[in-house]
Design an enzyme around this catalytic site. Structure first.
Site, PDB file in Angstrom:
ATOM      1  N   CYS A  24      25.840 -19.774  -4.640  1.00  3.75           N
ATOM      2  CA  CYS A  24      26.074 -21.195  -4.394  1.00  3.75           C
ATOM      3  C   CYS A  24      25.660 -21.555  -2.971  1.00  3.75           C
ATOM      4  CB  CYS A  24      27.544 -21.561  -4.618  1.00  3.75           C
ATOM      5  SG  CYS A  24      28.674 -20.740  -3.471  1.00  3.75           S
ATOM      6  N   CYS A  27      27.147 -19.733  -0.019  1.00  3.46           N
ATOM      7  CA  CYS A  27      26.563 -18.414   0.243  1.00  3.46           C
ATOM      8  C   CYS A  27      25.393 -18.541   1.210  1.00  3.46           C
ATOM      9  CB  CYS A  27      26.064 -17.784  -1.058  1.00  3.46           C
ATOM     10  SG  CYS A  27      27.320 -17.536  -2.315  1.00  3.46           S
ATOM     11  N   CYS A  91      -1.377  21.773  -1.709  1.00  6.31           N
ATOM     12  CA  CYS A  91      -0.336  22.669  -2.229  1.00  6.31           C
ATOM     13  C   CYS A  91       1.038  22.045  -2.040  1.00  6.31           C
ATOM     14  CB  CYS A  91      -0.386  24.028  -1.518  1.00  6.31           C
ATOM     15  SG  CYS A  91      -0.065  23.885   0.266  1.00  6.31           S
ATOM     16  N   CYS A  94       2.185  20.928   1.381  1.00  7.53           N
ATOM     17  CA  CYS A  94       1.661  19.615   1.806  1.00  7.53           C
ATOM     18  C   CYS A  94       2.629  18.516   1.372  1.00  7.53           C
ATOM     19  CB  CYS A  94       0.291  19.349   1.190  1.00  7.53           C
ATOM     20  SG  CYS A  94      -0.983  20.536   1.627  1.00  7.53           S
ATOM     21  N   ASP A 511     -11.571 -39.394   7.445  1.00  7.95           N
ATOM     22  CA  ASP A 511     -12.865 -39.160   8.073  1.00  7.95           C
ATOM     23  C   ASP A 511     -13.937 -39.552   7.051  1.00  7.95           C
ATOM     24  OD1 ASP A 511     -14.895 -37.994   9.799  1.00  7.95           O
ATOM     25  OD2 ASP A 511     -14.945 -36.367   8.328  1.00  7.95           O
ATOM     26  N   ASP A 710     -12.191 -32.898   7.174  1.00  9.82           N
ATOM     27  CA  ASP A 710     -12.724 -31.612   6.711  1.00  9.82           C
ATOM     28  C   ASP A 710     -13.442 -30.819   7.788  1.00  9.82           C
ATOM     29  OD1 ASP A 710     -15.079 -33.128   6.991  1.00  9.82           O
ATOM     30  OD2 ASP A 710     -16.076 -31.951   5.443  1.00  9.82           O
ATOM     31  N   ASP A 714     -12.168 -32.760  13.193  1.00  4.73           N
ATOM     32  CA  ASP A 714     -11.006 -33.452  12.629  1.00  4.73           C
ATOM     33  C   ASP A 714      -9.689 -32.747  12.966  1.00  4.73           C
ATOM     34  OD1 ASP A 714     -12.591 -35.384  11.361  1.00  4.73           O
ATOM     35  OD2 ASP A 714     -12.917 -34.066   9.634  1.00  4.73           O
TER      36      ASP A 714
END
Length: 835
Positions: A24, A27, A91, A94, A511, A710, A714
């Site tokens: 809730c 919390c 092995c 390792c 623009d 873009d 800008d």
């Protein structure tokens, strides 16, 4: 890895931490307060719907401190799982060395290494880079096998398991509670049931049976409430689980006394409320289950995006084509895509031709032609031809991964509107418990006989009716659904706050180049003098212009190439400064230039006066062509307006917005385009700093401003505006400076974003209104304020049902946003439409 987080985070680096156990809004406040006290934490935002904490660092943060803080508040941080491919092991020794190195890494809970599969599985909170470094330190090489898709799958599996557990507990609770409800409430609701029970098993035996069944309900499916609610109560930090725990245990304890020690109760108060305790647990579980189901649906947008990622790829290795996991593809690999398959990663075509469906990125349904050198985006669908491409971005670097990350960040963000909710919910549960205690005392002292019974029933009703769950879910669920729906429509909210701010925009400033227009010159007009052949004129003019590097010349050449014309050989090319060019083509003199140049050649351009006037009104500068000493054509090259722009402007006007154009282009061209499109205000011939100043002026005159651009130039204006929107085919700098990214590259996305903002914030306000009004109205009713006038009391069982339904209502209302449709053309209704 389900949440890649490092054992240590440095200043300014954001950290996302999954949190389990929140139910809730109270919390959320408790976890935020706990984490904010951890060393190095500058700010924290916890989201109930995404079950995640987003943390900003002011200094080094130890993961152990964060986990400890979360656990001290009564919640958990789930251990993440990482799989690494280990190279160089030969092995069993390792294996031991690698395991030892991994287990020594801070944040690792467990590590298991398999020599046969050459893989290591690690549980804990360590960062992948730290694990790879640990393996390298032991003398081996490691690379991650998990990716964002695995993370999503792991989180989904955890949520599915939680839903399955809720469903199981709900079925058990319902099966055990039904006989209890029938035995007790049947006696009150149906005449003759009481006598039937008394004449068969007897009322005392009925109470014993109810005791046994209710004890099972509370001990098995109801245990989840007590495991969390009672410890929270002990920490003086009660939550929703605490309300359920106290309410059901009060009813259960009272019933126990009435059943086994009735002499301890005042005369006339010996009643049992087993059905209240059992049915309350069942109804709250029903609410939690429905809530979990609905919350799962709120994140479907992310699931769909993750589902677009391919699982494997065919890669050329050592002269052979091999199929490997997507996570093993490296930048520079040559990847093959067959017809009908998804492109696995971002790349550039090196072989083949095909059409690719890029609608998942652009929202445009028409497939895009792809030949050598064309860019491919991972997740898009190849149509008919086979392609081979070079991988340019893999893993988290692909555009799809970045989109998923942006959507997740937006879904997890907190809006300014949430501040009020946080303040209220911080004190909500303690306040409810205080009201319940006051209710008990008032009824005990002033209530009618049997006062103790009335006091208990009404106090339990108050505890159960209160629902901070609805308040906690009101905002984040709408954000999740709204931003997810936006992603499906090609609108990515990089910052959650933009979702709230955008609805109040009064002006959309745009623009021109690349936003309203295509962003590149193109041949827009070619009017031929009678007696001349169009194809021959265009071929001759293009042949001459092919000798020039000017953008206008390039546009004419591209137009000729697009029509499949063969350009003849050119000789004696000469540029006439300030006027035009001249050359000899196929033995004929060809001159191209201004009206003044034609006049110097003794040619009268008056026959094209009407066309020249129209072009001037449209902001175009006409050129003229002469062939063999005769005027042949009038030509115009311009940056054409995108086909989608007029409808987009109309849609913005339909939403009640003013549209302004801010451009560095010349005033005449800008004014002509503004007239064509019905743009309300024009600011032309400005440099980047002038765009910033124009945005400030518009804000001062009209109010909130959204800027759409873009280009690199800008970026300052995008940052200065209240909300910056970048078209997706723009530059990375513009996109980084923006709050919203329009993946289609079309201005239509602006109207969609604004309409979606209005719809989402409207949805949030509806949710908050319901959640607050629900509690404001029903808590007093549960306390019994209507009893003195109308004799109305609220049963704890009905209170539990109402409490469960309030959360389901809020979630159901949020899910309505999945039906949002973008306003089309000028039909925008001011808030988009919910279907």
């Amino acid at each position: 890895m389900n949440a890649p987080y490092a054992p240590t985070k440095t200043v300014g680096s954001p950290l996302s931490l999954p949190i389990e156990g929140m139910t809730c809004a109270s919390c959320v406040g408790r976890v935020e307060r706990a984490i904010s006290k951890a060393p190095g934490v500058a700010a924290v935002s916890v989201n109930l719907a995404t079950e995640r904490a987003d943390i900003q660092a002011s200094g080094p943060i130890q993961m152990a401190d964060l986990v400890k803080a979360v656990e001290s508040a009564g919640y958990t941080v789930p251990a993440a799982s990482v799989e690494l491919a280990i190279e160089g092991m030969t092995c069993a020794s390792c294996v031991g060395r690698v395991e030892k190195a991994l287990k020594a890494t801070p944040g690792v809970v467990s590590a298991s290494v398999n020599l046969a599969t050459e893989r290591a599985t690690i549980q804990g909170a360590a960062d992948v880079s730290a694990l790879i470094a640990a393996v390298a330190g032991a003398g081996y090489t490691a690379r991650p096998l998990s990716d964002a898709a695995d993370a999503g799958e792991e989180a989904a599996e955890r949520k599915d398991a939680e839903r399955a557990a809720l469903k199981r507990d709900l079925i058990i609770a319902a099966a055990l509670s039904l006989p209890v409800f029938l035995l007790e409430m049947g006696s009150h609701l149906i005449p003759g049931v009481h006598a039937m029970i008394a004449g068969t098993i007897g009322m005392q035996a009925s109470w014993y049976l109810q005791f046994a069944l209710t004890t099972l309900v509370l001990a098995v499916p109801g245990a989840r409430f007590y495991k969390k609610g009672l410890p929270a109560l002990g920490r003086l930090a009660p939550d929703m689980n605490s309300l359920v725990s106290v309410g059901t245990l009060a009813a259960y304890a009272y019933s126990l006394v009435a059943t086994f020690a009735p002499a301890l109760l005042p005369a006339g108060t010996v009643n049992v409320y087993y059905e209240a305790a059992a049915v309350i647990v069942t109804l709250v579980l029903l609410g939690r289950f429905l809530e979990a189901q609905a919350k799962g649906r709120t994140s479907e947008a992310i699931k769909r995006l993750v589902g677009l990622q391919a699982k494997t790829a065919r890669v050329r290795r050592d002269g052979m084509m091999v199929e490997i996991a997507i996570t093993e593809v490296a930048a520079g690999d040559l990847v093959e895509v067959r017809p009908g398959e998804r492109v696995p990663v971002d790349g550039e075509v090196v072989e083949g031709e095909s059409y690719v469906d890029e609608s998942m990125i652009t929202g445009e349904p028409v497939p895009v032609a792809k030949t050598s050198g064309a860019a491919l985006v991972g997740g898009t669908v190849n149509q008919k031809g086979a392609l081979v491409f070079r991988a340019t971005a893999v893993g988290d670097g692909t555009m799809l991964s970045q989109i998923i990350r942006m959507v997740e960040q937006a879904q997890g963000s907190k809006l300014p509107i949430q501040a009020l909710v946080d303040k209220v919910t911080m004190w909500f549960v303690p306040a409810v418990m205080a009201v319940a205690a006051l209710t008990f005392l008032v009824w005990l002292v002033f209530g009618p006989s049997p006062a103790l019974t009335f006091a208990l029933v009404n106090a339990v009703a108050v505890l159960i009716i209160a629902c901070p769950c609805a308040m906690g879910l009101a905002t984040p669920t709408s954000i999740m659904v709204g931003t997810g729906r936006g992603a499906e429509l090609g609108v990515l909210f990089r910052k959650g706050e933009a979702l709230q701010l955008l609805k109040d925009a009064k002006v959309v400033a745009v623009d021109k180049t690349g936003t309203l227009t295509e962003g590149r010159p193109a041949l827009t007009d070619l009017q031929i003098e009678p007696g001349m052949e169009r194809a021959r004129v265009l071929a001759l003019v293009a042949a001459v212009e092919a000798k020039s590097e000017h953008p206008i010349a390039r546009a004419i050449v591209e137009a000729a190439e697009a029509e499949g014309l063969t350009l003849p050989l050119v000789s004696a090319f000469e540029s006439v400064t300030g006027r035009g060019v001249t050359a000899t083509v196929d033995g004929e003199a060809v001159q191209i230039g201004s009206d003044r140049y034609m006049g110097e050649l003794g040619l009268d351009v008056g026959v094209f006066a009407a066309a020249a006037g129209r072009m001037g009104d449209e902001g175009k500068t006409p050129l003229y062509a002469a062939i063999g000493g005769r005027l042949a054509a009038i030509i115009a090259v311009a940056d054409p307006i995108k086909a989608s722009t007029p409808a987009a402007i109309a849609a913005l006007h339909g939403l009640g917005l003013k549209v302004a154009m801010i451009t560095g282009d010349n005033r005449r061209t800008a004014a002509a385009i503004a007239r064509q499109l019905g743009i309300d205000e024009v600011v032309a011939e400005v440099l980047p700093d002038g765009k910033v100043e124009a945005v400030r002026r518009l804000k001062g005159e009209h109010g909130r401003v959204a800027f759409v651009g873009d280009g690199i130039n800008d970026a300052p204006a995008l940052a200065e505006s209240d909300v910056g929107l970048a078209v997706g085919n723009g530059t990375d700098i513009a996109i980084e400076a923006a709050d919203v990214v329009l993946m289609s590259g079309s201005l239509k996305g602006v109207a969609t974003a604004i309409a979606l903002s209005r719809a989402t914030i409207g949805n949030i306000r509806q949710n908050l209104f319901w959640a607050f009004v629900y509690n404001a109205a029903l808590i007093p009713v549960a306390a019994g304020v209507l009893y003195p006038v109308w004799g109305v009391l609220l049963s704890p069982v009905f209170a539990a049902g109402a409490m469960a339904m309030s959360s389901v209502f809020v979630l159901g209302n949020a899910l309505r946003l999945r039906g949002f449709r973008s306003p089309q053309g000028g039909e925008g209704d001011g808030a988009g439409r919910l279907g």
